[in-house]
Design a protein around this motif. Structure first.
Motif, mmCIF file in Angstrom:
data_model
loop_
_atom_site.group_PDB
_atom_site.id
_atom_site.type_symbol
_atom_site.label_atom_id
_atom_site.label_comp_id
_atom_site.label_asym_id
_atom_site.label_seq_id
_atom_site.Cartn_x
_atom_site.Cartn_y
_atom_site.Cartn_z
ATOM 1 N N HIS A 20 0.839 -1.204 0.000
ATOM 2 C CA HIS A 20 0.000 0.000 0.000
ATOM 3 C C HIS A 20 0.873 1.253 0.000
ATOM 4 C CE1 HIS A 20 -4.035 1.734 0.706
ATOM 5 N NE2 HIS A 20 -3.385 2.692 1.356
ATOM 6 N N GLU A 21 1.974 1.195 0.717
ATOM 7 C CA GLU A 21 2.858 2.357 0.804
ATOM 8 C C GLU A 21 3.442 2.718 -0.567
ATOM 9 O OE1 GLU A 21 2.014 0.668 4.536
ATOM 10 O OE2 GLU A 21 2.915 -0.272 2.745
ATOM 11 N N GLN A 22 3.681 1.715 -1.395
ATOM 12 C CA GLN A 22 4.208 1.996 -2.733
ATOM 13 C C GLN A 22 3.172 2.760 -3.559
ATOM 14 O OE1 GLN A 22 5.259 -1.476 -4.978
ATOM 15 N NE2 GLN A 22 6.024 -0.318 -6.728
ATOM 16 N N TRP A 23 1.933 2.357 -3.430
ATOM 17 C CA TRP A 23 0.862 3.061 -4.149
ATOM 18 C C TRP A 23 0.766 4.511 -3.679
ATOM 19 C CZ3 TRP A 23 -3.746 5.203 -2.292
ATOM 20 C CH2 TRP A 23 -4.652 5.622 -3.282
ATOM 21 N N GLN A 24 0.851 4.713 -2.352
ATOM 22 C CA GLN A 24 0.806 6.072 -1.823
ATOM 23 C C GLN A 24 1.969 6.915 -2.360
ATOM 24 O OE1 GLN A 24 0.781 5.365 2.428
ATOM 25 N NE2 GLN A 24 -1.437 5.696 2.550
ATOM 26 N N HIS A 25 3.133 6.288 -2.479
ATOM 27 C CA HIS A 25 4.300 7.005 -2.987
ATOM 28 C C HIS A 25 4.073 7.447 -4.432
ATOM 29 C CE1 HIS A 25 8.500 8.084 -3.585
ATOM 30 N NE2 HIS A 25 8.514 7.312 -4.668
#
Length: 603
Positions: A20-25
């Protein structure tokens, strides 16, 4: 380690899992290009949409979202449906509303897909004395009848019960609802017509002799139609239902018997996900009420969904067919037991045969051709729907508790507390409608000034004196009515000349934008010929920001010399000599158009 069988679907197996953090980035990177410096959760927040009741729609829902266990269909908390089989045994009950004493229309509906009747009786509706004639030829043991008779409920109920006996309908074959709803009637009219003591007698008779017949309706439509939010509609229905439980149990019915006498009526709107969540949340909340009252097994809420009158428009009414289709789909997916599709011309008067046919066929297509009823709780398991259901349930429970703290539904109605809260919600929504952030197709967006109006016979006057009835199109309808009156008096609509500056690539978008906005207020845009030939007194400059900087001032001066009394510009306010006002995305279109009509002498 568990080894999953090879199902042949290995397309994604070679790619690493995307956290999920990659998507947010990645989202933050895109937002950074638009000038927003955000990261992590803030990047996700920037793409969220705030709804009424403080609900926040996120841009992405995953398995990380949490929501209480929805249980199984037919079992508490009944989120997934009040019956284990859902609507899989033939679909939902297709319930058509009738406000006129037209036996032919009633029989035509029943012969062509309608499975129950909702009769608006008493007052200016169907005379109670005419109910027998309206129901002539109707097999009352096959077609449930739901009454809505206001302060004539007792007389209408007695007549219907008498018809069952007269026509030899077995006690256990009588189905439907006698429609007693004293608090709903007070919300509509502002005056109490009858009390729960008189209703309790009807409930006792139904409980003892007619197990398929209910005596009371908990109608939440008055609160929706007064501009209330989904949570407010649910909260008022809960408070009303609790008030009825108190009255019925005080009259001697058990909690389970009292619950079995209630049917809840909710609005279904073209906001499909909110409607789905509302119906699911309503069942969960009522299950909680039944649990607290000591009858958890009696908490399966019976639901009647009605397509919203608030969303129906008087201009371009054909679009209402699309709105009611989406609303009906949402009601079916949400698990409503009965669904009433209001005809597309409902806002114009009594529907004709074609409109009633389209209304009933909307359900038929969704049930028979789209197979919507073949799946129990189609939305179940959706991370978005489950989360939205949970958040809406909490918001509705909070509103319900505020009503209880105010002394209950009756006291909150009479003190004006509920009316004030609904008015606040509608005021905020009206602002979105005026600025077209909530668009209305065919009214505030893509209006058609030359379309031939749809004429219908007037419908019976609806009860008044209590909570107001609002419509999304009301502000624009008032503007269009002024334009129509001007057309009738002078032979022409008020006009504005759209002065396009530069090549088509520079002005086309804003010419379309301006034409669309002006027509929403009944002002005819003129794009051909010169300003002098247009017959307009006002002009709107349309072009790109770059050309405005170069040419707007000169163009405004030339147009004024040609007789223009007011110069507008399609774009954000800026330093443009000679320009009097601006129209742009997000501007208060209603205020701008109303002021323009005032200047043009349109009363």
């Amino acid at each position: 380690m568990t080894v999953l069988p090879d199902d042949g679907l290995t397309l994604a197996s070679e790619f690493p899992e995307a956290p999920h953090e990659q998507w947010q980035h990645l989202v933050a990177g895109v937002l950074r290009k638009s000038g927003k410096e955000v990261s992590g959760d803030a990047a996700e927040d920037a793409l969220s949409t705030l709804l009424e009741d403080g609900l926040d729609v996120r841009p992405l829902y995953t398995a990380r979202e949490t929501a209480p266990d929805a249980g199984l269909p037919g079992f508490a908390p009944f989120v997934r449906g009040g019956r284990a089989e859902g609507n899989t045994l033939g679909g939902w009950d297709v319930r058509q509303r009738h406000l006129a004493a037209d036996n032919d229309a009633v029989l035509a509906d029943l012969e062509n897909g309608v499975t129950s009747l909702w009769l608006g009786a008493g007052g200016a509706g169907i005379p109670v004395s005419s109910l027998a004639k309206v129901l002539d030829g109707v097999y009352l043991d096959l077609a449930p009848v739901v009454l809505d008779a206001g302060d004539e409920t007792a007389a209408a109920a007695e007549l219907l019960l008498g018809l069952y006996e007269e026509r030899g309908v077995a006690d256990d074959a009588a189905r439907g609802n006698l429609g007693a709803d004293p608090l709903g009637h007070e919300a509509r009219t502002g005056r109490p017509a009858y009390d729960l003591a008189s209703v309790a007698g009807l409930a006792r008779r139904c409980a003892d002799r007619h197990p398929g017949l209910r005596a009371l309706t908990v109608d939440a439509l008055p609160y929706h139609e007064a501009g209330g939010s989904a949570a407010q509609e649910l909260g008022c229905s809960l408070a009303t239902g609790v008030a009825y439980l108190r009255g019925l149990t005080e009259a001697g019915l058990s909690v389970a018997e009292a619950c079995a006498q209630l049917e809840f009526r909710y609005a279904a709107t073209a906001d499909q996900f909110l409607t789905i969540a509302k119906l699911r949340a309503a069942r969960r909340l009522w299950a909680r009420v039944a649990e607290v009252c000591g009858a958890p097994d009696a908490g399966a809420q019976r639901q009647h969904a009605v397509t919203s009158t608030v969303m129906m428009t008087r201009r371009d009414p054909w679009v209402n067919m699309l709105r009611t289709t989406v609303a009906t789909l949402a009601a079916g997916v949400g698990g409503a037991d009965s669904v009433t599709v209001l005809p597309f011309d409902d806002a114009l008067g009594l529907p004709d045969a074609f409109a009633r046919r389209i209304a009933r066929n909307t359900s038929t297509v969704l049930i028979e051709e789209s197979h919507l009823s073949r799946v129990i709780d189609p939305a179940g398991g959706s991370w978005y729907v489950e989360r939205l259901t949970d958040e809406l349930a909490h918001a509705a429970w909070e509103f319900f508790q505020s009503i209880e703290r105010a002394g209950g539904q009756e006291a909150a109605l009479r003190s004006g507390t509920i009316g004030e809260r609904l008015a606040e919600t509608w005021s905020a929504r009206s602002r979105k409608l005026a600025t077209r952030r909530e668009p209305i197709t065919g009214v505030s967006e893509f209006p058609h000034l030359t379309e031939k109006p749809v004429d219908r016979a007037p419908a019976p006057a609806q009860p008044a004196g209590g909570l107001p009835r609002v419509r999304r199109d009301e502000a624009y309808e008032a503007l269009r009515a002024r334009s129509d009156a001007h057309l009738a008096a002078t032979g022409a609509r008020p006009r504005v000349y759209l002065a396009a500056l530069g090549p088509a690539a520079a002005h086309s978008a804003r010419v379309s934008f301006a034409a669309n906005l002006f027509q929403a207020g009944g002002i005819e845009p003129v794009t051909e010929g010169t300003f002098e030939e247009s017959g307009a007194r006002e002009v709107c400059l349309c072009s790109s920001d770059a050309l405005y900087a170069e040419q707007a001032g000169t163009a405004a001066a030339e147009l004024r010399a040609a007789g223009a009394e007011h110069v507008l510009l399609a774009g954000r306010p800026g330093d443009h000599p000679g320009v009097d006002s601006y129209l742009f995305a997000g501007c208060d279109a209603v205020a701008l158009l109303s002021t323009a009509l005032d200047r043009m002498g349109v009363s």
